[in-house]
Design a protein around this motif. Structure first.
Motif, PDB file in Angstrom:
ATOM      1  N   ALA A  10       0.805  -1.235   0.000  1.00 37.73           N
ATOM      2  CA  ALA A  10       0.000   0.000   0.000  1.00 37.73           C
ATOM      3  C   ALA A  10       0.836   1.284   0.000  1.00 37.73           C
ATOM      4  CB  ALA A  10      -0.982   0.021   1.162  1.00 37.73           C
ATOM      5  N   ARG A  11       2.161   1.177  -0.028  1.00 35.56           N
ATOM      6  CA  ARG A  11       3.017   2.369  -0.077  1.00 35.56           C
ATOM      7  C   ARG A  11       3.405   2.626  -1.530  1.00 35.56           C
ATOM      8  NH1 ARG A  11       6.680   6.115  -0.846  1.00 35.56           N
ATOM      9  NH2 ARG A  11       8.072   6.704   0.892  1.00 35.56           N
ATOM     10  N   ASN A  45      11.760   1.464  14.027  1.00 34.15           N
ATOM     11  CA  ASN A  45      11.729   2.618  14.926  1.00 34.15           C
ATOM     12  C   ASN A  45      12.465   3.827  14.340  1.00 34.15           C
ATOM     13  OD1 ASN A  45      10.263   1.136  16.762  1.00 34.15           O
ATOM     14  ND2 ASN A  45      12.015   0.629  18.070  1.00 34.15           N
ATOM     15  N   ALA A  46      13.388   3.570  13.427  1.00 33.88           N
ATOM     16  CA  ALA A  46      14.100   4.668  12.762  1.00 33.88           C
ATOM     17  C   ALA A  46      13.264   5.297  11.656  1.00 33.88           C
ATOM     18  CB  ALA A  46      15.432   4.170  12.195  1.00 33.88           C
ATOM     19  N   GLY A  47      12.140   4.671  11.321  1.00 32.24           N
ATOM     20  CA  GLY A  47      11.213   5.267  10.361  1.00 32.24           C
ATOM     21  C   GLY A  47      11.331   4.786   8.931  1.00 32.24           C
ATOM     22  N   VAL A  48      12.021   3.658   8.711  1.00 35.22           N
ATOM     23  CA  VAL A  48      12.167   3.172   7.341  1.00 35.22           C
ATOM     24  C   VAL A  48      10.833   2.657   6.804  1.00 35.22           C
ATOM     25  CG1 VAL A  48      14.566   2.536   7.802  1.00 35.22           C
ATOM     26  CG2 VAL A  48      12.777   0.788   7.952  1.00 35.22           C
ATOM     27  N   ASP A  49      10.752   2.547   5.490  1.00 34.35           N
ATOM     28  CA  ASP A  49       9.556   1.974   4.867  1.00 34.35           C
ATOM     29  C   ASP A  49       9.624   0.460   4.804  1.00 34.35           C
ATOM     30  OD1 ASP A  49       8.018   4.408   3.892  1.00 34.35           O
ATOM     31  OD2 ASP A  49       9.994   4.789   3.025  1.00 34.35           O
ATOM     32  N   VAL A 108       6.090  -3.505   9.912  1.00 34.98           N
ATOM     33  CA  VAL A 108       7.064  -3.011   8.941  1.00 34.98           C
ATOM     34  C   VAL A 108       7.157  -4.010   7.797  1.00 34.98           C
ATOM     35  CG1 VAL A 108       9.109  -4.103   9.991  1.00 34.98           C
ATOM     36  CG2 VAL A 108       9.363  -1.989   8.665  1.00 34.98           C
ATOM     37  N   THR A 109       7.329  -3.506   6.582  1.00 39.76           N
ATOM     38  CA  THR A 109       7.452  -4.365   5.404  1.00 39.76           C
ATOM     39  C   THR A 109       8.798  -5.065   5.408  1.00 39.76           C
ATOM     40  OG1 THR A 109       5.973  -3.016   4.051  1.00 39.76           O
ATOM     41  CG2 THR A 109       7.576  -4.380   2.879  1.00 39.76           C
ATOM     42  N   PRO A 129       6.139  -9.294  -0.393  1.00 44.87           N
ATOM     43  CA  PRO A 129       5.461  -8.285  -1.208  1.00 44.87           C
ATOM     44  C   PRO A 129       6.282  -7.786  -2.396  1.00 44.87           C
ATOM     45  CG  PRO A 129       6.338  -7.256   0.755  1.00 44.87           C
ATOM     46  CD  PRO A 129       6.599  -8.740   0.896  1.00 44.87           C
ATOM     47  N   ALA A 130       7.573  -8.111  -2.429  1.00 44.62           N
ATOM     48  CA  ALA A 130       8.443  -7.655  -3.517  1.00 44.62           C
ATOM     49  C   ALA A 130       9.710  -8.495  -3.491  1.00 44.62           C
ATOM     50  CB  ALA A 130       8.787  -6.176  -3.361  1.00 44.62           C
TER      51      ALA A 130
END
Length: 355
Positions: A10-11, A45-49, A108-109, A129-130
């Motif tokens: 979904a991103r 937690n560091a904010g990665v996708d 997280v993905t 997913p990829a």
């Protein structure tokens, strides 16, 4: 979604969104599934996708012999055999189900780079997913076709590859119906010198292959990634570790959590700084229009007087008639009285107004 956009869990990944940030765990689990989970959590937690691992065993990568062909001659792993290196670095197949479940649990993905068909099948069974195709595998066209048949988005690194080899890899995927591909410019050196990052390849790849391009960044620090964002990279991949001092195969060129968080923030800011490709002015400028020059009377003028250079000047603020009309105003007959400090308007010199 924009043309050529890619969606992973979904991103959307596109030029209209901040770059998609991937933390590459690689071998930085140091042989511990507990550390692997801790690393995935720290990356989230560091904010990665997304977080990426690698899926292979020593025996799917090479064979255990000590002949010179199988020994690494220089670089970070000089003197080691390929089999020895991969024996230390691999992520066991039996960890994968647990790691994917954990990533899903914490939100997280997680996806992976497979290095042979058995790895592809394992990942597909876990509904990855990829898929990521590593630079070294970009010439393995049978593997690329096998991956592409799974119908998932493909992220493909281009380190060491020629233009022809990149074209062949893309064609291999497209030949089985998979056009959902993002290229990564990559320098396959560990670490890669910043002076050799060659970021100008990003717009070149975009132009040559009409495709989205990201950066798989092996340089030390975040500068290359931020610069890549500024020239259109839509995804950034960086190796990630909890603590470089703990050692490990890839630790020396990996980011720690605070550095990864800084990368996430800096690339978002770089993306925001790009703005839209249009001549519309930034709203932040609105308040400063007052400092533009415009036409004002600088002495009293009566109706019927000729407007002269002495009676009208181009000065700040910018509320009067635009300065470009100065030559039209000078020498005209004033049609209504004006006081020093009055704005010049079209009604002062032209009953029909300006065009």
């Amino acid at each position: 979604m924009t043309p050529n956009s890619i969606v992973i869990n979904a991103r959307e990944i596109s030029r209209e969104k901040p770059p998609y940030i991937i933390a590459e765990v690689s071998a930085n689990h140091n042989g511990s599934i507990i550390r692997a989970k801790e690393t995935i959590l720290a990356a989230r937690n560091a904010g990665v996708d997304a977080v990426k691992i690698q899926t292979y065993t020593p025996d799917t990568m090479t064979i255990d012999v000590q002949k010179s062909d199988f020994l690494i001659e220089d670089g970070l792993w000089k003197g080691r055999s390929l089999y020895d290196l991969y024996s230390e670095a691999y992520t066991p197949f039996e960890w994968h189900k647990e790691l994917f479940a954990y990533a899903n649990e914490i939100g997280v993905t997680l996806f992976s780079s497979p290095f042979d068909e058995t790895a592809v099948d394992l990942l597909d069974s876990l509904d990855v997913p990829a898929f990521k195709i590593a630079s070294f595998e970009v010439v393995d066209l049978p593997l690329i076709k096998y991956i592409a048949k799974k119908g998932k988005p493909i992220l493909m690194s281009t380190g060491m590859a020629s233009s022809d080899e990149i074209g062949e890899a893309l064609e291999a995927a497209k030949s089985v119906g998979n056009n959902n591909i993002l290229l990564f410019h990559c320098i396959s050196s560990y670490p890669a010198p910043l002076s050799e990052a060659n970021l100008n390849m990003i717009p070149l790849l975009q132009k040559e292959f009409k495709i989205q391009v990201g950066l798989s960044d092996h340089t030390v620090g975040n500068l290359a990634s931020v610069l890549a964002t500024s020239i259109g990279a839509t995804a950034i991949e960086k190796h990630f570790t909890i603590d470089r001092s703990d050692g490990g195969v890839d630790s020396s060129f990996s980011l720690e959590p605070n550095e990864m968080k800084a990368l996430v923030n800096a690339t978002k800011e770089a993306f925001q700084a790009l703005g839209p490709q249009s001549f519309s002015r930034a709203t932040a400028e609105d308040g400063n229009k007052v400092f533009r020059r415009s036409l004002y009377f600088v002495e009293d003028v009566n109706e019927g007087d000729v407007i002269t250079k002495e009676s009208v000047r181009r000065i700040r603020p910018g509320f009067g008639l635009a300065a470009k009309y100065y030559d039209h105003v000078i020498g005209s007959t004033c049609l209504m009285p004006a006081k020093r400090g009055d704005r010049v308007t079209v009604q002062h010199f032209n009953k029909g107004g300006t065009k």
